[in-house]
Design an enzyme around this catalytic site. Structure first.
Site, PDB file in Angstrom:
ATOM      1  N   HIS A  22       0.910  -1.247  -0.090  1.00 41.20           N
ATOM      2  CA  HIS A  22       0.457   0.475  -0.003  1.00 41.20           C
ATOM      3  C   HIS A  22       0.954   1.008  -0.194  1.00 41.20           C
ATOM      4  O   HIS A  22       1.070   1.760   0.635  1.00 41.20           O
ATOM      5  CB  HIS A  22      -0.916  -0.085   0.740  1.00 41.20           C
ATOM      6  CG  HIS A  22      -2.043   0.641   1.264  1.00 41.20           C
ATOM      7  ND1 HIS A  22      -2.189   2.363   0.673  1.00 41.20           N
ATOM      8  CD2 HIS A  22      -3.375   0.567   0.576  1.00 41.20           C
ATOM      9  CE1 HIS A  22      -2.802   2.289   0.674  1.00 41.20           C
ATOM     10  NE2 HIS A  22      -4.120   1.712   0.574  1.00 41.20           N
ATOM     11  N   GLU A  77      -2.499  -0.232  -5.903  1.00 41.56           N
ATOM     12  CA  GLU A  77      -1.923  -1.953  -5.224  1.00 41.56           C
ATOM     13  C   GLU A  77      -2.436  -3.154  -6.134  1.00 41.56           C
ATOM     14  O   GLU A  77      -3.378  -2.889  -7.034  1.00 41.56           O
ATOM     15  CB  GLU A  77      -2.662  -1.884  -4.261  1.00 41.56           C
ATOM     16  CG  GLU A  77      -2.791  -0.861  -3.086  1.00 41.56           C
ATOM     17  CD  GLU A  77      -4.483  -0.687  -2.675  1.00 41.56           C
ATOM     18  OE1 GLU A  77      -4.533  -1.792  -2.134  1.00 41.56           O
ATOM     19  OE2 GLU A  77      -4.774   0.744  -2.647  1.00 41.56           O
TER      20      GLU A  77
END
Ligand SMILES: *[C@@H]1O[C@H](CO)[C@@H](O)[C@H](O)[C@H]1NC(C)=O
Ligand SMILES: *[C@@H]1O[C@H](CO)[C@@H](O)[C@H](O)[C@H]1NC(C)=O
Ligand SMILES: *[C@@H]1O[C@H](CO)[C@@H](O)[C@H](O)[C@H]1NC(C)=O
Ligand SMILES: *[C@@H]1O[C@H](CO)[C@@H](O)[C@H](O)[C@H]1NC(C)=O
Ligand SMILES: *[C@@H]1O[C@H](CO)[C@@H](O)[C@H](O)[C@H]1NC(C)=O
Ligand SMILES: *[C@@H]1O[C@H](CO)[C@@H](O)[C@H](O)[C@H]1NC(C)=O
Ligand SMILES: *[C@@H]1O[C@H](CO)[C@@H](O)[C@H](O)[C@H]1NC(C)=O
Ligand SMILES: *[C@@H]1O[C@H](CO)[C@@H](O)[C@H](O)[C@H]1NC(C)=O
Ligand SMILES: *[C@@H]1O[C@H](CO)[C@@H](O)[C@H](O)[C@H]1NC(C)=O
Length: 400
Positions: A198, A356
């Site tokens: 992330h 992501e």
């Protein structure tokens, strides 16, 4: 240029699996710098990592003028991550199940499990719950000048998830590249597993005098003609939607600046009720380019013409969440290594992007998508594995 990049990615494949190492964990405090971080480097790249969330905290690349830019969000000091637990998953590994779980529940083999909710007034679970992996300290199990391996043991029942999960996260730097390998094993019961990195990017290191945002970064998602349909709180509703050519979600027909469609009314609500921007899960329809080899074509390319810095993201994962940081509001600080003297030292709205690599989000609640064998793992199954390579290059700066 392409062959250079390919050789980088292919050489990274030689990295051995940390899971096979039975060496005694090294003294965790050896190799820490004064900010409590581990520094790795290779030609053209330098990065810092911390055990908290197995997070990347700094990533330095020289821009087109030879000036080092720190192009990821994080805190200056490792101690600050545990002190400020409201940080938005800065550079860590969300786990054991990244992204959202509808109604904080799922069914495995006819048994319903309820996990701890933590979002939208407790209507769903985001990134593994309130004490997900990126809020915990991992253990350092191996560390060299260009590679580090973190591990975590996630106990049975933690955050409501069934069974123990043991995971190894390895980051390796090679010339102009950051390689990620994540392995996770369900040791006692069948359980959902989905991980990602992330990381928040601003390829200008927040130092572009024309804008504190990332809206002028160019994004390309060449395999992403489709996306997962969601409701007003970003929970998948079971539909798969077309990213029609030239529509706001079209990043596949050609590269596009992230801000290009911001004036369009079509972008309002695109990232949830009343939200303008992007927080969407795009599918990666890789078979489009023939043989299925993740090393040969990036699933995403992000570039800034101001710094000239470009990152090509390679991965075997089959979806890609792109978030344009609409939730930032000028309160999160940037680091001492970023920004400009005469501008507030904070992340403005749209100041960053999160990219992501992962699998189709909340597929554990959509058995009709037929992704159970990519998301549910039990003892004796093959391990969960995620691999990705972020390959950097520097283009000539734009004129003017
Ligand atoms: C670990 O290394 C640090 C720094 O060299 C040292 O002060 C500390 O005593 C060591 N801890 C252990 C448990 O060996
Ligand atoms: C920075 O981090 C180190 C290691 O966590 C800690 O010992 C030190 O006190 C921190 N410094 C500040 C200014 O917070
Ligand atoms: C940036 O360039 C300087 C000067 O050549 C060099 O010392 C430094 O290592 C470079 N930084 C990176 C991250 O490669
Ligand atoms: C949501 O989960 C609860 C258990 O926490 C369950 O009773 C309820 O039926 C679920 N609702 C939906 C709409 O799935
Ligand atoms: C969350 O669930 C409650 C019921 O528990 C409901 O009243 C509320 O509208 C939901 N919030 C959102 C944002 O969906
Ligand atoms: C993580 O480790 C640091 C350094 O030992 C410690 O200060 C911090 O409290 C720990 N955080 C958590 C969440 O355990
Ligand atoms: C930056 O983005 C804005 C809004 O999309 C656009 O008007 C402007 O032309 C862009 N600037 C450059 C240098 O691309
Ligand atoms: C969305 O915006 C409208 C108009 O400003 C407002 O009436 C409504 O309450 C907002 N809805 C939510 C969920 O914030
Ligand atoms: C900005 O965002 C933070 C974190 O989400 C929140 O705590 C704060 O209340 C927000 N501030 C404003 C002025 O909206």
């Amino acid at each position: 240029m392409l062959s250079f990049k390919l050789s980088v990615v292919v050489s990274l494949l030689a990295v051995t699996s940390p899971a096979q190492s039975h060496a005694e964990p090294p003294n965790d405090t050896i190799g820490l710098n004064e900010d409590g971080k581990y520094e790795l480097s290779a030609e053209g790249i330098r990065a810092l990592f911390i055990p908290y969330g197995a997070s990347i905290t700094n990533l330095f690349i020289n821009d087109t003028h030879g000036i080092e830019r720190d192009i990821v969000l994080g805190f200056d000091n490792a101690s600050h991550y545990s002190i400020d637990p409201f940080h938005p998953h800065l550079g860590g590994v969300p786990g054991r199940y990244a992204n959202r779980i509808k109604n904080s529940s799922f069914v495995i083999d006819g048994m319903e499990y309820n996990v701890t909710p933590n979002e939208n007034y407790n209507n769903d679970t985001l990134h593994g719950g309130p004490d997900g992996w990126d809020y915990r300290n991992f253990t350092v199990v191996a560390h060299t000048s260009d590679s580090i391996t973190f591990s975590i043991v996630d106990p049975d029942g933690k955050e409501g998830f069934p069974g123990e999960v043991v995971s190894y996260i390895t980051y390796t730097l090679s010339p102009y590249a950051w390689y990620i390998k994540m392995v996770a094993l369900a040791t006692t019961k069948k359980t959902p597993i989905m991980l990602t990195s992330h990381t928040y990017w601003n390829l200008d290191g927040f130092a572009n005098p024309d804008t504190p945002t990332a809206l002028n970064h160019t994004l390309s998602l060449p395999f992403s003609g489709q996306r997962v349909g969601v409701d007003g709180i970003l929970i998948p509703d079971g539909t798969i939607l077309p990213n029609i050519r030239y529509s706001v979600n079209d990043f596949w027909s050609g590269p596009k600046q992230i801000g290009t469609n911001f004036p369009s009314p079509d972008l309002l609500g695109n990232c949830g009720t009343n939200c303008t921007g992007y927080d969407n899960c795009y599918l990666v329809n890789r078979a489009q380019k023939g043989s299925y080899d993740w090393h040969t074509h990036p699933v995403a390319t992000l570039a800034s013409s101001w710094s000239g810095i470009q990152v090509d993201i390679y991965s075997e994962q089959e979806a890609f969440q792109f978030y344009s940081c609409g939730g930032q509001n000028g309160t999160l600080p940037i680091k001492s290594t970023q920004g400009l003297e005469d501008r507030p030292r904070v992340v403005e709205q749209y100041g960053c992007v999160v990219l992501e690599v992962q699998d189709w989000i909340d597929a554990i609640n959509h058995p009709e998508w037929q992704r159970q064998n990519k998301q549910v793992f039990g003892p004796g199954d093959k391990p969960y594995v995620l691999e990705a390579a972020y390959v950097f290059s520097v283009n000539d700066a734009s004129i003017g």
